[in-house]
Design a protein around this motif. Structure first.
Motif, PDB file in Angstrom:
ATOM      1  N   PRO A 246       0.801  -1.230   0.000  1.00 55.44           N
ATOM      2  CA  PRO A 246       0.000   0.000   0.000  1.00 55.44           C
ATOM      3  C   PRO A 246       0.836   1.284   0.000  1.00 55.44           C
ATOM      4  O   PRO A 246       0.446   2.276  -0.625  1.00 55.44           O
ATOM      5  N   ALA A 247       1.982   1.281   0.650  1.00 58.55           N
ATOM      6  CA  ALA A 247       2.811   2.494   0.728  1.00 58.55           C
ATOM      7  C   ALA A 247       3.381   2.903  -0.625  1.00 58.55           C
ATOM      8  O   ALA A 247       3.665   4.081  -0.848  1.00 58.55           O
ATOM      9  N   THR A 248       3.530   1.960  -1.548  1.00 52.30           N
ATOM     10  CA  THR A 248       4.094   2.285  -2.865  1.00 52.30           C
ATOM     11  C   THR A 248       3.019   2.352  -3.946  1.00 52.30           C
ATOM     12  O   THR A 248       3.312   2.721  -5.080  1.00 52.30           O
ATOM     13  N   LYS A 249       1.797   2.023  -3.587  1.00 49.58           N
ATOM     14  CA  LYS A 249       0.704   2.033  -4.562  1.00 49.58           C
ATOM     15  C   LYS A 249       0.274   3.462  -4.861  1.00 49.58           C
ATOM     16  O   LYS A 249       0.193   4.301  -3.972  1.00 49.58           O
ATOM     17  N   VAL A 250       0.010   3.729  -6.129  1.00 50.06           N
ATOM     18  CA  VAL A 250      -0.437   5.051  -6.556  1.00 50.06           C
ATOM     19  C   VAL A 250      -1.957   5.035  -6.626  1.00 50.06           C
ATOM     20  O   VAL A 250      -2.542   4.254  -7.381  1.00 50.06           O
ATOM     21  N   GLU A 251      -2.565   5.904  -5.844  1.00 52.44           N
ATOM     22  CA  GLU A 251      -4.027   6.033  -5.863  1.00 52.44           C
ATOM     23  C   GLU A 251      -4.424   6.923  -7.034  1.00 52.44           C
ATOM     24  O   GLU A 251      -3.673   7.811  -7.434  1.00 52.44           O
ATOM     25  N   GLY A 252      -5.602   6.687  -7.572  1.00 51.57           N
ATOM     26  CA  GLY A 252      -6.098   7.512  -8.668  1.00 51.57           C
ATOM     27  C   GLY A 252      -5.872   6.895 -10.033  1.00 51.57           C
ATOM     28  O   GLY A 252      -6.160   7.508 -11.051  1.00 51.57           O
ATOM     29  N   CYS A 253      -5.342   5.682 -10.048  1.00 52.29           N
ATOM     30  CA  CYS A 253      -5.125   4.973 -11.310  1.00 52.29           C
ATOM     31  C   CYS A 253      -6.154   3.856 -11.431  1.00 52.29           C
ATOM     32  O   CYS A 253      -6.458   3.189 -10.441  1.00 52.29           O
ATOM     33  N   ALA A 254      -6.674   3.661 -12.628  1.00 52.64           N
ATOM     34  CA  ALA A 254      -7.625   2.575 -12.853  1.00 52.64           C
ATOM     35  C   ALA A 254      -6.930   1.225 -12.728  1.00 52.64           C
ATOM     36  O   ALA A 254      -7.519   0.248 -12.295  1.00 52.64           O
ATOM     37  N   SER A 255      -5.654   1.180 -13.084  1.00 48.43           N
ATOM     38  CA  SER A 255      -4.852  -0.038 -12.993  1.00 48.43           C
ATOM     39  C   SER A 255      -4.112  -0.056 -11.664  1.00 48.43           C
ATOM     40  O   SER A 255      -4.055   0.942 -10.957  1.00 48.43           O
ATOM     41  N   GLN A 256      -3.528  -1.188 -11.367  1.00 53.38           N
ATOM     42  CA  GLN A 256      -2.644  -1.295 -10.211  1.00 53.38           C
ATOM     43  C   GLN A 256      -1.309  -0.665 -10.598  1.00 53.38           C
ATOM     44  O   GLN A 256      -0.705  -1.064 -11.596  1.00 53.38           O
ATOM     45  N   VAL A 257      -0.839   0.311  -9.819  1.00 52.31           N
ATOM     46  CA  VAL A 257       0.432   0.984 -10.101  1.00 52.31           C
ATOM     47  C   VAL A 257       1.201   1.135  -8.798  1.00 52.31           C
ATOM     48  O   VAL A 257       0.642   1.565  -7.788  1.00 52.31           O
ATOM     49  N   TRP A 258       2.489   0.782  -8.866  1.00 53.28           N
ATOM     50  CA  TRP A 258       3.370   0.946  -7.726  1.00 53.28           C
ATOM     51  C   TRP A 258       4.603   1.720  -8.168  1.00 53.28           C
ATOM     52  O   TRP A 258       5.181   1.427  -9.225  1.00 53.28           O
ATOM     53  N   LEU A 259       5.000   2.706  -7.362  1.00 52.56           N
ATOM     54  CA  LEU A 259       6.229   3.456  -7.602  1.00 52.56           C
ATOM     55  C   LEU A 259       7.067   3.403  -6.343  1.00 52.56           C
ATOM     56  O   LEU A 259       6.603   3.774  -5.258  1.00 52.56           O
ATOM     57  N   MET A 260       8.300   2.955  -6.496  1.00 49.13           N
ATOM     58  CA  MET A 260       9.212   2.839  -5.363  1.00 49.13           C
ATOM     59  C   MET A 260      10.352   3.823  -5.560  1.00 49.13           C
ATOM     60  O   MET A 260      11.193   3.649  -6.451  1.00 49.13           O
ATOM     61  N   PRO A 261      10.392   4.907  -4.746  1.00 50.02           N
ATOM     62  CA  PRO A 261      11.465   5.886  -4.892  1.00 50.02           C
ATOM     63  C   PRO A 261      12.778   5.370  -4.326  1.00 50.02           C
ATOM     64  O   PRO A 261      12.788   4.531  -3.420  1.00 50.02           O
ATOM     65  N   GLN A 262      13.857   5.867  -4.876  1.00 46.18           N
ATOM     66  CA  GLN A 262      15.200   5.595  -4.375  1.00 46.18           C
ATOM     67  C   GLN A 262      15.937   6.932  -4.437  1.00 46.18           C
ATOM     68  O   GLN A 262      16.310   7.376  -5.518  1.00 46.18           O
ATOM     69  N   ILE A 263      16.098   7.566  -3.291  1.00 51.18           N
ATOM     70  CA  ILE A 263      16.735   8.869  -3.219  1.00 51.18           C
ATOM     71  C   ILE A 263      18.192   8.680  -2.799  1.00 51.18           C
ATOM     72  O   ILE A 263      18.461   8.075  -1.760  1.00 51.18           O
ATOM     73  N   GLU A 264      19.107   9.192  -3.620  1.00 44.44           N
ATOM     74  CA  GLU A 264      20.537   9.112  -3.299  1.00 44.44           C
ATOM     75  C   GLU A 264      20.999  10.472  -2.800  1.00 44.44           C
ATOM     76  O   GLU A 264      20.908  11.460  -3.527  1.00 44.44           O
ATOM     77  N   GLY A 265      21.464  10.511  -1.560  1.00 45.37           N
ATOM     78  CA  GLY A 265      21.939  11.758  -0.990  1.00 45.37           C
ATOM     79  C   GLY A 265      20.871  12.430  -0.155  1.00 45.37           C
ATOM     80  O   GLY A 265      19.820  11.853   0.130  1.00 45.37           O
ATOM     81  N   ARG A 266      21.174  13.683   0.213  1.00 49.31           N
ATOM     82  CA  ARG A 266      20.258  14.440   1.075  1.00 49.31           C
ATOM     83  C   ARG A 266      20.091  15.846   0.539  1.00 49.31           C
ATOM     84  O   ARG A 266      20.964  16.372  -0.137  1.00 49.31           O
ATOM     85  N   GLY A 267      18.948  16.443   0.872  1.00 50.98           N
ATOM     86  CA  GLY A 267      18.714  17.831   0.527  1.00 50.98           C
ATOM     87  C   GLY A 267      18.454  18.054  -0.946  1.00 50.98           C
ATOM     88  O   GLY A 267      18.135  17.119  -1.701  1.00 50.98           O
ATOM     89  N   ALA A 268      18.630  19.302  -1.371  1.00 51.62           N
ATOM     90  CA  ALA A 268      18.284  19.715  -2.732  1.00 51.62           C
ATOM     91  C   ALA A 268      19.087  18.988  -3.806  1.00 51.62           C
ATOM     92  O   ALA A 268      18.613  18.807  -4.924  1.00 51.62           O
ATOM     93  N   GLY A 269      20.295  18.572  -3.481  1.00 50.73           N
ATOM     94  CA  GLY A 269      21.130  17.899  -4.476  1.00 50.73           C
ATOM     95  C   GLY A 269      20.926  16.404  -4.569  1.00 50.73           C
ATOM     96  O   GLY A 269      21.548  15.734  -5.400  1.00 50.73           O
ATOM     97  N   ALA A 270      20.055  15.864  -3.727  1.00 52.01           N
ATOM     98  CA  ALA A 270      19.803  14.422  -3.755  1.00 52.01           C
ATOM     99  C   ALA A 270      19.289  14.012  -5.126  1.00 52.01           C
ATOM    100  O   ALA A 270      18.543  14.742  -5.778  1.00 52.01           O
ATOM    101  N   ARG A 271      19.694  12.848  -5.571  1.00 48.96           N
ATOM    102  CA  ARG A 271      19.274  12.325  -6.877  1.00 48.96           C
ATOM    103  C   ARG A 271      18.046  11.459  -6.716  1.00 48.96           C
ATOM    104  O   ARG A 271      17.955  10.629  -5.809  1.00 48.96           O
ATOM    105  N   PHE A 272      17.113  11.674  -7.634  1.00 51.46           N
ATOM    106  CA  PHE A 272      15.842  10.951  -7.613  1.00 51.46           C
ATOM    107  C   PHE A 272      15.904   9.784  -8.589  1.00 51.46           C
ATOM    108  O   PHE A 272      16.199   9.961  -9.768  1.00 51.46           O
TER     109      PHE A 272
END
Length: 141
Positions: free
Chosen positions: A43-69
């Motif tokens: 549930p934490a990675t599921k995207v609400e508002g989609c007719a299909s099942q959708v999951w997005l898992m972020p991976q943030i490298e670093g901290r603050g404004a310069g962190a890579r998404f």
């Protein structure tokens, strides 16, 4: 601001005359993405508002404004999985601040997606973009 990977998709779309060919290309992009680990389809990675099942898992490298998404994603619908691949090309590897600066509507309009997706798919695409922006905003904070 668009990545080379996204620009390649734009060029391919420009080359393909028929929307059906573009649609197939989006599906192929989705098929080429690695599957999301079943343990991440929660549930934490599921995207609400989609007719299909959708999951997005972020991976943030670093901290603050310069962190890579970075993110992984998956859907149970092939076209939506392809749309995740398009968003991956648009956002993956940007700093979290750059993610927030992307005008997704304008970039995706270059592909003509709004003209050819059902309203449910368009709503789902907007929900995925909103989720990506929310994740980036959380990382900036």
């Amino acid at each position: 601001m668009a990545s080379t990977e996204f620009e390649d998709i734009v060029e391919t779309f420009d080359f393909l005359d028929e929307w059906e060919d573009r649609y197939r290309h989006v599906i192929e992009l989705g098929k080429a993405m690695p599957p999301l680990d079943e343990a991440l389809k929660v549930p934490a990675t599921k995207v609400e508002g989609c007719a299909s099942q959708v999951w997005l898992m972020p991976q943030i490298e670093g901290r603050g404004a310069g962190a890579r998404f970075h993110f992984q994603g998956e859907s149970d619908a092939m076209i939506v999985r392809g749309l995740i691949a398009v968003l991956h090309a648009l956002y993956d590897g940007l700093s979290v601040v750059e993610v927030l600066e992307v005008d997704a509507s304008a970039e995706l309009a270059r592909l003509g997606l709004d003209d050819h997706l059902s309203s449910q798919r368009s709503n789902g695409l907007r929900a995925m973009v909103a989720r990506i922006r929310d994740l980036a905003a959380e990382a900036v904070a």
